[in-house]
Design a protein around this motif. Structure first.
Motif, mmCIF file in Angstrom:
data_model
loop_
_atom_site.group_PDB
_atom_site.id
_atom_site.type_symbol
_atom_site.label_atom_id
_atom_site.label_comp_id
_atom_site.label_asym_id
_atom_site.label_seq_id
_atom_site.Cartn_x
_atom_site.Cartn_y
_atom_site.Cartn_z
ATOM 1 N N ASP A 1 -2.202 8.984 2.484
ATOM 2 C CA ASP A 1 -3.631 8.978 2.178
ATOM 3 C C ASP A 1 -4.026 10.326 1.596
ATOM 4 O O ASP A 1 -3.343 11.338 1.780
ATOM 5 N N HIS A 2 -5.148 10.328 0.899
ATOM 6 C CA HIS A 2 -5.690 11.576 0.347
ATOM 7 C C HIS A 2 -7.172 11.349 0.087
ATOM 8 O O HIS A 2 -7.596 10.225 -0.243
ATOM 9 N N GLU A 3 -7.956 12.405 0.224
ATOM 10 C CA GLU A 3 -9.403 12.272 0.044
ATOM 11 C C GLU A 3 -9.791 11.900 -1.387
ATOM 12 O O GLU A 3 -10.870 11.349 -1.625
ATOM 13 N N ARG B 1 0.833 -1.205 0.000
ATOM 14 C CA ARG B 1 0.000 0.000 0.000
ATOM 15 C C ARG B 1 0.868 1.256 0.000
ATOM 16 O O ARG B 1 2.002 1.246 0.484
ATOM 17 N N THR C 1 2.185 4.909 1.172
ATOM 18 C CA THR C 1 2.498 5.365 2.528
ATOM 19 C C THR C 1 1.781 6.666 2.884
ATOM 20 O O THR C 1 2.084 7.267 3.907
ATOM 21 N N LEU D 1 -7.865 9.852 -3.272
ATOM 22 C CA LEU D 1 -7.082 8.660 -3.594
ATOM 23 C C LEU D 1 -7.805 7.402 -3.133
ATOM 24 O O LEU D 1 -8.191 7.283 -1.978
ATOM 25 N N THR D 2 -7.979 6.468 -4.064
ATOM 26 C CA THR D 2 -8.533 5.150 -3.762
ATOM 27 C C THR D 2 -7.473 4.104 -4.080
ATOM 28 O O THR D 2 -6.866 4.150 -5.154
ATOM 29 N N VAL D 3 -7.233 3.195 -3.164
ATOM 30 C CA VAL D 3 -6.250 2.130 -3.367
ATOM 31 C C VAL D 3 -6.981 0.813 -3.578
ATOM 32 O O VAL D 3 -7.840 0.423 -2.787
#
Length: 211
Positions: A41-43, A37, A39, A45-47
């Motif tokens: 996060d962002h609103e 994954r 390192t 961004l979808t992983v």
């Protein structure tokens, strides 16, 4: 723009994700496992965890998206490692045709440009698996009739430089290397700007400034 990034947890792919988010895009990052994954996060961004060489996975991811950028490549110049070039290309084509996605950008090697230099011939022989797999990748994508951007580059560096030079069907003069940040910027800016036009580009670092 809604953008899919394959190879998002790689050294170039991470810069692609950051550039796209900074430009205001919604990014879907495909990674192989929970352990890989990103390192951060962002609103926007979808992983998604899945195999980027599996057309079933990519079809699901591609639906409703505008474009895909792939920075996938072999970590070693072995036949097995470099097969990810053409294996991912075959999956991208099948998934894109099913999902109705047409805009694709990939990274490739500048060794595919014709060259009479001895050093280039020696490198081609040394990393022949890279050349063969990248050739197969490009041919697979080109036959599919996609809006395709291919970024061929030489040596990739981790320099902080974010600039780049790009030429159609050739490396820019004295363009033997480019930073991963510069390559990522080229990929994002090009795929977000249809006026630039799809095609095969040689991408390199800016010329050094003379003192």
């Amino acid at each position: 723009m809604k953008l899919v990034v394959l190879g998002a947890n790689g050294r170039t792919g991470g810069h692609v994700v950051r550039n796209a988010l900074a430009a205001g895009d919604h990014v879907t990052a495909v990674v192989r496992s929970e352990a890989s994954r990103l390192t951060f996060d962002h609103e926007r961004l979808t992983v998604v965890i899945g195999d980027p060489c599996d057309p079933t996975v990519l079809t699901r991811v591609f639906r409703g998206q505008d474009a895909v950028i792939s920075t996938l490549g072999g970590r070693r110049p072995t036949r097995h490692a470099t097969a990810i070039y053409w294996r991912s290309a075959e999956a991208i084509v099948e998934a894109a045709q099913t999902a109705g996605l047409t805009s694709v950008a990939v990274t490739s090697t500048a060794l595919l440009f014709p060259s009479g230099r001895l050093i280039d011939r020696l490198l081609t022989a040394l990393v022949h698996n890279v050349v063969q797999s990248a050739t197969r990748m490009e041919a697979t994508l080109q036959r599919a009739g996609l809006d395709l951007t291919i970024a061929r580059c030489g040596f990739l560096t981790d320099a902080a430089e974010t600039g780049y030079r790009a030429s159609v069907e050739a490396l820019p003069q004295d363009g033997s290397s480019v930073s991963r940040r510069g390559l990522a910027r080229f990929l994002v800016e090009t795929i977000r700007n249809p006026a630039v036009g799809a095609g095969v580009y040689g991408v390199s670092a800016p010329l050094a400034r003379r003192s």
